[in-house]
Design a protein around this motif. Structure first.
Motif, PDB file in Angstrom:
ATOM      1  N   SER A   1       0.809  -1.224   0.000  1.00  0.00           N
ATOM      2  CA  SER A   1       0.000   0.000   0.000  1.00  0.00           C
ATOM      3  C   SER A   1       0.840   1.272   0.000  1.00  0.00           C
ATOM      4  O   SER A   1       0.286   2.377  -0.012  1.00  0.00           O
ATOM      5  N   SER A   2       2.165   1.138   0.015  1.00  0.00           N
ATOM      6  CA  SER A   2       3.028   2.316   0.186  1.00  0.00           C
ATOM      7  C   SER A   2       2.848   3.331  -0.931  1.00  0.00           C
ATOM      8  O   SER A   2       2.769   4.552  -0.670  1.00  0.00           O
ATOM      9  N   THR A   3       2.776   2.868  -2.165  1.00  0.00           N
ATOM     10  CA  THR A   3       2.602   3.801  -3.275  1.00  0.00           C
ATOM     11  C   THR A   3       1.286   4.549  -3.155  1.00  0.00           C
ATOM     12  O   THR A   3       1.221   5.763  -3.388  1.00  0.00           O
ATOM     13  N   SER A   4       0.227   3.830  -2.769  1.00  0.00           N
ATOM     14  CA  SER A   4      -1.069   4.484  -2.618  1.00  0.00           C
ATOM     15  C   SER A   4      -1.061   5.493  -1.475  1.00  0.00           C
ATOM     16  O   SER A   4      -1.708   6.546  -1.557  1.00  0.00           O
ATOM     17  N   GLN A   5      -0.336   5.196  -0.401  1.00  0.00           N
ATOM     18  CA  GLN A   5      -0.253   6.155   0.700  1.00  0.00           C
ATOM     19  C   GLN A   5       0.447   7.441   0.244  1.00  0.00           C
ATOM     20  O   GLN A   5      -0.001   8.546   0.560  1.00  0.00           O
ATOM     21  N   GLY A   6       1.543   7.287  -0.487  1.00  0.00           N
ATOM     22  CA  GLY A   6       2.204   8.468  -1.031  1.00  0.00           C
ATOM     23  C   GLY A   6       1.348   9.172  -2.063  1.00  0.00           C
ATOM     24  O   GLY A   6       1.315  10.411  -2.135  1.00  0.00           O
TER      25      GLY A   6
ATOM     26  N   ALA B   1      13.676   9.051  -5.444  1.00  0.00           N
ATOM     27  CA  ALA B   1      13.237   8.059  -4.458  1.00  0.00           C
ATOM     28  C   ALA B   1      13.279   6.647  -5.021  1.00  0.00           C
ATOM     29  O   ALA B   1      13.632   5.699  -4.307  1.00  0.00           O
ATOM     30  N   SER B   2      12.932   6.466  -6.283  1.00  0.00           N
ATOM     31  CA  SER B   2      12.944   5.131  -6.886  1.00  0.00           C
ATOM     32  C   SER B   2      14.359   4.559  -6.921  1.00  0.00           C
ATOM     33  O   SER B   2      14.577   3.389  -6.586  1.00  0.00           O
ATOM     34  N   CYS B   3      15.324   5.381  -7.304  1.00  0.00           N
ATOM     35  CA  CYS B   3      16.710   4.896  -7.350  1.00  0.00           C
ATOM     36  C   CYS B   3      17.247   4.597  -5.949  1.00  0.00           C
ATOM     37  O   CYS B   3      17.953   3.601  -5.739  1.00  0.00           O
ATOM     38  N   LEU B   4      16.913   5.430  -4.961  1.00  0.00           N
ATOM     39  CA  LEU B   4      17.377   5.182  -3.589  1.00  0.00           C
ATOM     40  C   LEU B   4      16.756   3.926  -3.002  1.00  0.00           C
ATOM     41  O   LEU B   4      17.387   3.235  -2.186  1.00  0.00           O
TER      42      LEU B   4
ATOM     43  N   TRP C   1      12.801  -3.402   5.426  1.00  0.00           N
ATOM     44  CA  TRP C   1      11.512  -2.999   4.879  1.00  0.00           C
ATOM     45  C   TRP C   1      11.077  -1.603   5.329  1.00  0.00           C
ATOM     46  O   TRP C   1      10.345  -0.925   4.588  1.00  0.00           O
ATOM     47  N   LYS C   2      11.522  -1.125   6.474  1.00  0.00           N
ATOM     48  CA  LYS C   2      11.044   0.165   6.972  1.00  0.00           C
ATOM     49  C   LYS C   2      11.548   1.344   6.142  1.00  0.00           C
ATOM     50  O   LYS C   2      10.745   2.172   5.677  1.00  0.00           O
ATOM     51  N   PRO C   3      12.869   1.482   5.912  1.00  0.00           N
ATOM     52  CA  PRO C   3      13.292   2.580   5.029  1.00  0.00           C
ATOM     53  C   PRO C   3      12.799   2.395   3.599  1.00  0.00           C
ATOM     54  O   PRO C   3      12.525   3.390   2.897  1.00  0.00           O
ATOM     55  N   TYR C   4      12.674   1.131   3.188  1.00  0.00           N
ATOM     56  CA  TYR C   4      12.144   0.873   1.847  1.00  0.00           C
ATOM     57  C   TYR C   4      10.710   1.378   1.751  1.00  0.00           C
ATOM     58  O   TYR C   4      10.324   2.029   0.764  1.00  0.00           O
ATOM     59  N   PHE C   5       9.923   1.107   2.779  1.00  0.00           N
ATOM     60  CA  PHE C   5       8.540   1.580   2.809  1.00  0.00           C
ATOM     61  C   PHE C   5       8.479   3.106   2.705  1.00  0.00           C
ATOM     62  O   PHE C   5       7.677   3.658   1.941  1.00  0.00           O
ATOM     63  N   VAL C   6       9.336   3.798   3.457  1.00  0.00           N
ATOM     64  CA  VAL C   6       9.335   5.266   3.435  1.00  0.00           C
ATOM     65  C   VAL C   6       9.647   5.778   2.026  1.00  0.00           C
ATOM     66  O   VAL C   6       8.984   6.695   1.516  1.00  0.00           O
TER      67      VAL C   6
ATOM     68  N   ARG D   1       9.232   4.204  -0.775  1.00  0.00           N
ATOM     69  CA  ARG D   1       8.130   3.881  -1.671  1.00  0.00           C
ATOM     70  C   ARG D   1       6.974   4.874  -1.491  1.00  0.00           C
ATOM     71  O   ARG D   1       6.285   5.215  -2.455  1.00  0.00           O
ATOM     72  N   VAL D   2       6.763   5.331  -0.270  1.00  0.00           N
ATOM     73  CA  VAL D   2       5.754   6.371  -0.045  1.00  0.00           C
ATOM     74  C   VAL D   2       6.148   7.647  -0.794  1.00  0.00           C
ATOM     75  O   VAL D   2       5.310   8.302  -1.433  1.00  0.00           O
ATOM     76  N   ILE D   3       7.444   8.003  -0.735  1.00  0.00           N
ATOM     77  CA  ILE D   3       7.918   9.200  -1.442  1.00  0.00           C
ATOM     78  C   ILE D   3       7.757   9.030  -2.949  1.00  0.00           C
ATOM     79  O   ILE D   3       7.369   9.976  -3.660  1.00  0.00           O
TER      80      ILE D   3
END
Length: 440
Positions: free
Chosen positions: A65-70, A101-104, A111-116, A118-120
């Motif tokens: 759901s990260s993309t949808s949250q962003g 954000a995609s490259c980073l 998973w936690k920094p990845y989630f952040v 992905r939200v960005i």
């Protein structure tokens, strides 16, 4: 871009479709391609990340759901900003945010920094996606607007299909395949930013802001003259965009209808596409085979989008949405009852085509509901609120499947589509090929 060339873009009701229009449509469509590729690639990363990071169903749901949250954040903010500062500036900024954000995200190991990140990414794609269609619609001849807006949104299908190809040929090829694919989805955006550097600002937005026909490279030389004023707004329409949308008739009712349809549609859309490869694996399919079948199902988006785009100009946007949602709901029912894998795949392809046909109708319908001063705000607010449905669908599909299999997943999706269909049949009004609405 010369002044004469820009003029062919800034008088949409007076001029036929030109080569410059086609160039602008292509560049805008490529934005949707990368937006679609980014959002759908996550569906192919997710099975790999679940195994690599030992994710629980709920942790997987957060990532899904990260993309949808962003997207919720980006679309809500971008609509209001685009009505205030212009469409072009917001689109360029949004693409830059997404690219970085995609490259980073490819460098992460938890998973936690990845989630952040992905939200960005979602903030960037959400901000761009809600501005593209108002921007395009404000350039196009009315008689071609419905079909061409639907066709531009149809580039989403190419993005989804490209993401499926990345899943099949890159993600499944090595343990670091998802990292490579993350960079592939991000870096080409730099080229798109370069192509977009000379795009003109929306002529209707410039006129509304008091800048006349200033566009493209000549905008710096055509500053707002002293004493120039924006077109008069009736006294009852003096509030800001949010106030207008929430309090003024008829915009309040149109907004509520749009939000309801969009939320129900995206609940099913993101619940289905975010989890498709994982849902296929619940039937005992290997990773590579599930990715291959997902590629086939994602490919059904292409005819779904472009048939709907053509029909937008033939039978109307609302009728297209009604037909596409009916087909999608029937396909969801077929997925529940399918006794064999081939019938399940055929039903899934029908659901894929139907969902995307409805999106093609919706994106052409939305700009025709609101005047220039609140058009992008309405698009952003509707899209942003609809992400609540998208988040619920993408977060809930996995745990729901773990609890009761795929039957409750597709039953819930079908119910949401039926609700959207009822709203369109009994509440929503028609739009058409006339000039875009201004004050009424």
């Amino acid at each position: 871009m010369t002044t004469a060339a820009a003029a062919t873009l800034t008088e949409p009701d007076a001029r036929p479709l030109s080569r410059l229009h086609l160039r602008l449509l292509l560049i805008a469509g490529l934005g949707y391609l990368f937006d679609g590729m980014d959002g759908s690639a996550l569906a192919f990363f997710l099975p790999v990340l679940r195994a690599e990071w030992h994710l629980t169903a709920w942790q997987s749901g957060w990532i899904a759901s990260s993309t949808s949250q962003g997207y919720l954040i980006g679309s809500l903010a971008a609509g209001f900003l685009a009505d205030r500062f212009g469409r072009r500036r917001i689109m360029m900024t949004a693409l830059t945010i997404y690219c970085v954000a995609s490259c980073l995200s490819a460098l992460q190991h938890d998973w936690k920094p990845y989630f952040v990140l992905r939200v960005i990414c979602g903030i960037g794609t959400g901000a761009e996606a809600v501005v593209i269609i108002p921007y395009i619609a404000e350039f196009l001849p009315p008689r071609k607007r419905g079909a061409l807006c639907g066709a531009v949104v149809g580039f989403y299908a190419f993005g989804y299909t490209a993401a499926a190809a990345l899943g099949l040929f890159v993600v499944s090829a090595s343990p670091s395949g998802w990292r490579i694919a993350s960079v592939i989805t991000g870096l080409p955006v730099l080229l798109l930013l370069w192509w977009r550097r000379a795009l003109p600002e929306s002529p209707l937005w410039l006129a509304r802001a008091g800048h006349g026909n200033r566009s493209g490279r000549n905008r710096a030389a055509q500053r707002k003259p002293a004493g120039a004023q924006a077109p008069a707004i009736p006294a009852r329409f003096q509030g800001g965009p949010l106030t207008s949308l929430l309090t003024e008739t008829p915009w309040r009712g149109r907004l509520l209808t749009a939000v309801s349809v969009w939320t129900c549609l995206f609940f099913s859309f993101y619940g289905f596409f975010a989890w498709l490869p994982s849902l296929l694996m619940t039937h005992g399919l290997a990773l590579s085979k599930s990715f291959g079948l997902a590629f086939l199902i994602f490919s059904a988006q292409i005819p779904g989008y472009f048939i709907a785009a053509w029909l937008n100009g033939v039978i109307g946007r609302r009728q297209v949405m009604i037909g596409a949602l009916s087909f999608a709901a029937l396909s969801a029912t077929g997925l529940i009852a399918a006794p064999t894998l081939p019938l399940m795949i055929a039903s899934a392809m029908g659901l894929s085509a139907g969902l995307n046909g409805a999106v093609a109708g919706l994106y052409a319908y939305m700009p025709e509901l609101f005047p220039t001063r609140i058009r992008a705000s309405a698009m952003g607010l509707s899209s942003g609120i609809s992400r609540i449905g998208a988040i619920a669908g993408s977060m809930g599909a996995g745990p729901l499947a773990a609890w009761g299999g795929t039957t409750p997943v597709f039953t819930t999706m079908g119910a949401a589509l039926l609700l959207a269909l009822l709203i369109l049949v009994f509440i929503a009004g028609n739009t058409g090929d006339g000039p875009l609405p201004e004050e009424v």
